[in-house]
Enzyme design. Sequence first.
Site, PDB file in Angstrom:
ATOM      1  CB  SER A 191      -4.153  13.067  15.522  1.00 35.65           C
ATOM      2  OG  SER A 191      -4.958  12.557  14.526  1.00 35.65           O
ATOM      3  CE  LYS A 209      -2.479   1.633   3.651  1.00 35.75           C
ATOM      4  NZ  LYS A 209      -3.422   1.867   4.591  1.00 35.75           N
ATOM      5  N   GLY A 233      -3.117  -1.324  18.232  1.00 35.75           N
ATOM      6  CA  GLY A 233      -3.351  -1.636  16.698  1.00 35.75           C
ATOM      7  C   GLY A 233      -2.604  -0.573  15.910  1.00 35.75           C
TER       8      GLY A 233
HETATM    9  P1  NAD Z   1      -9.111  13.036  12.100  1.00 33.19           P
HETATM   10  O1  NAD Z   1      -8.258  14.012  11.866  1.00 33.19           O
HETATM   11  O2  NAD Z   1     -10.474  12.670  11.159  1.00 33.19           O
HETATM   12  O3  NAD Z   1      -9.392  12.987  13.623  1.00 33.19           O
HETATM   13  C1  NAD Z   1      -8.522  13.259  14.398  1.00 33.19           C
HETATM   14  C2  NAD Z   1      -9.048  12.897  15.892  1.00 33.19           C
HETATM   15  O4  NAD Z   1      -8.073  13.195  17.026  1.00 33.19           O
HETATM   16  C3  NAD Z   1     -10.150  13.936  16.251  1.00 33.19           C
HETATM   17  O5  NAD Z   1     -11.088  13.404  17.271  1.00 33.19           O
HETATM   18  C4  NAD Z   1      -9.592  15.077  17.072  1.00 33.19           C
HETATM   19  O6  NAD Z   1     -10.246  15.704  17.937  1.00 33.19           O
HETATM   20  C5  NAD Z   1      -8.459  14.133  17.797  1.00 33.19           C
HETATM   21  N1  NAD Z   1      -7.258  14.897  17.817  1.00 33.19           N
HETATM   22  C6  NAD Z   1      -6.334  15.572  17.516  1.00 33.19           C
HETATM   23  N2  NAD Z   1      -5.149  15.957  18.076  1.00 33.19           N
HETATM   24  C7  NAD Z   1      -5.555  15.843  19.350  1.00 33.19           C
HETATM   25  C8  NAD Z   1      -4.641  16.268  20.684  1.00 33.19           C
HETATM   26  N3  NAD Z   1      -3.639  16.695  20.681  1.00 33.19           N
HETATM   27  N4  NAD Z   1      -5.227  15.438  21.876  1.00 33.19           N
HETATM   28  C9  NAD Z   1      -6.523  14.821  21.761  1.00 33.19           C
HETATM   29  N5  NAD Z   1      -7.305  14.539  20.485  1.00 33.19           N
HETATM   30  C10 NAD Z   1      -7.050  14.991  19.560  1.00 33.19           C
HETATM   31  O7  NAD Z   1      -8.369  11.583  12.021  1.00 33.19           O
HETATM   32  P2  NAD Z   1      -9.052   9.972  11.918  1.00 33.19           P
HETATM   33  O8  NAD Z   1      -8.795   9.809  10.467  1.00 33.19           O
HETATM   34  O9  NAD Z   1      -9.960   9.997  12.572  1.00 33.19           O
HETATM   35  O10 NAD Z   1      -7.945   9.174  12.476  1.00 33.19           O
HETATM   36  C11 NAD Z   1      -7.455   9.480  13.602  1.00 33.19           C
HETATM   37  C12 NAD Z   1      -6.089   8.847  13.937  1.00 33.19           C
HETATM   38  O11 NAD Z   1      -6.026   7.511  13.727  1.00 33.19           O
HETATM   39  C13 NAD Z   1      -5.041   9.379  13.197  1.00 33.19           C
HETATM   40  O12 NAD Z   1      -3.822   9.956  14.010  1.00 33.19           O
HETATM   41  C14 NAD Z   1      -4.428   8.461  12.051  1.00 33.19           C
HETATM   42  O13 NAD Z   1      -3.073   8.502  11.762  1.00 33.19           O
HETATM   43  C15 NAD Z   1      -4.701   7.281  12.869  1.00 33.19           C
HETATM   44  N6  NAD Z   1      -5.187   5.962  12.132  1.00 33.19           N
HETATM   45  C16 NAD Z   1      -4.583   4.763  12.649  1.00 33.19           C
HETATM   46  C17 NAD Z   1      -4.513   3.679  11.932  1.00 33.19           C
HETATM   47  C18 NAD Z   1      -4.169   2.473  12.446  1.00 33.19           C
HETATM   48  O14 NAD Z   1      -4.197   1.308  11.527  1.00 33.19           O
HETATM   49  N7  NAD Z   1      -3.567   2.234  13.517  1.00 33.19           N
HETATM   50  C19 NAD Z   1      -5.466   3.468  10.687  1.00 33.19           C
HETATM   51  C20 NAD Z   1      -6.017   4.885  10.415  1.00 33.19           C
HETATM   52  C21 NAD Z   1      -5.836   6.188  11.058  1.00 33.19           C
END
Ligand code: NAD
Length: 321
Positions: free
Chosen positions: A199, A67, A292
């Site tokens: 995040s 990917k 995860g």
């Molecule tokens: P998004 O930008 O739509 O949402 C971000 C979320 O994090 C919101 O709820 C926001 O309020 C919160 N946030 C941001 N900064 C913050 C902080 N400093 N303190 C507390 N909360 C905070 O992003 P998304 O698409 O919902 O993804 C969320 C996270 O999941 C991302 O960081 C992304 O990299 C991660 N992710 C992980 C995987 C995995 O396989 N583990 C896969 C996809 C996304």
Amino acid sequence: MIIVPEREIASLVTPADCFSAVENVFAAMARRSASNFPVVREALGHADAIYGFKSGFDRESLALGLKSGGFWPGNASRGLTNHQSTIFLFDADTGQCRAMVGGNLLTALRTAAAAAISTKYLARQDAEVLGMIGAGHQSAFQLRAALGQRPFKRIVGWNRRPEMLSRLADVATEHGLPFEAVDLDRLGAEADVIITITSSFAPILKASQVKPGTHLACMGTDTKGKQEVEAELVAAATVFTDEVAQCVSIGESQHAVAQELVRPTSIVEIGRVVAGLHPGRTSGEEVTLFDGTGVGLQDLAVASAVVNLAVAKCVAVQIEI
Ligand code: NAD
């Protein structure tokens, strides 16, 4: 070569298809028949973008590929999704490119599937309250997938910006369940299963806020420096993950391991539980935590499922390269 465009994915694959595909590949990883190759992730020095690729090979399903994609923060202002990815599959016998598949929705579905798999295998059977920390794009996918794993009676949620919680309230309404915005003390005291999907770069949830018997799926931390829960909470839990090497370097466990509160050898790959090689939760009092981080094999598994469905439904675009 087969092309499955992003716009076709939603009508081809269901969350249940993705759940099965990810469950199978986690078990294949535990049997050591599937492995992820080293991840490449680089700041481009252009458009503030982070670009990289995740790749691997599953000798059981013969899914081989990568990917490719990343994060372009300026995309939203162009009407595009900030996270962009495409999955490439190769024929394991010839090395020829077999398929190119839109990876945006599939990333959301495979990430939600991973947390849901952890809930299926690790949450207490009598879990009734689901707690959500985070209300961004990915949170709705996580919530929908988790709701299928236990007969939850209500959902509680917290987000740094509370106005975003309407996204979770809408999903709760879809499922006929009550939703309540709560503070972190109440969330930890009431929730039997907690999913974190933010995040954040600093701990949000403290060890003292979580009650015995809770299952946590920590899904937001996928980069060095990110953190959603206190290292002491990781240390107090039995820790499961998709892949140990990745979780100790870029996952939630990175901090507890760096502080020598958790030994990498004590972390269990969830595939071992799926494959019947580890019992999973052993008591109703145990706190279990799934770290995860998101591995390339998950992407290849769901993309392979999509290609098979696209061929069966005659919507795959075929081209010569
Ligand atoms: P998004 O930008 O739509 O949402 C971000 C979320 O994090 C919101 O709820 C926001 O309020 C919160 N946030 C941001 N900064 C913050 C902080 N400093 N303190 C507390 N909360 C905070 O992003 P998304 O698409 O919902 O993804 C969320 C996270 O999941 C991302 O960081 C992304 O990299 C991660 N992710 C992980 C995987 C995995 O396989 N583990 C896969 C996809 C996304």
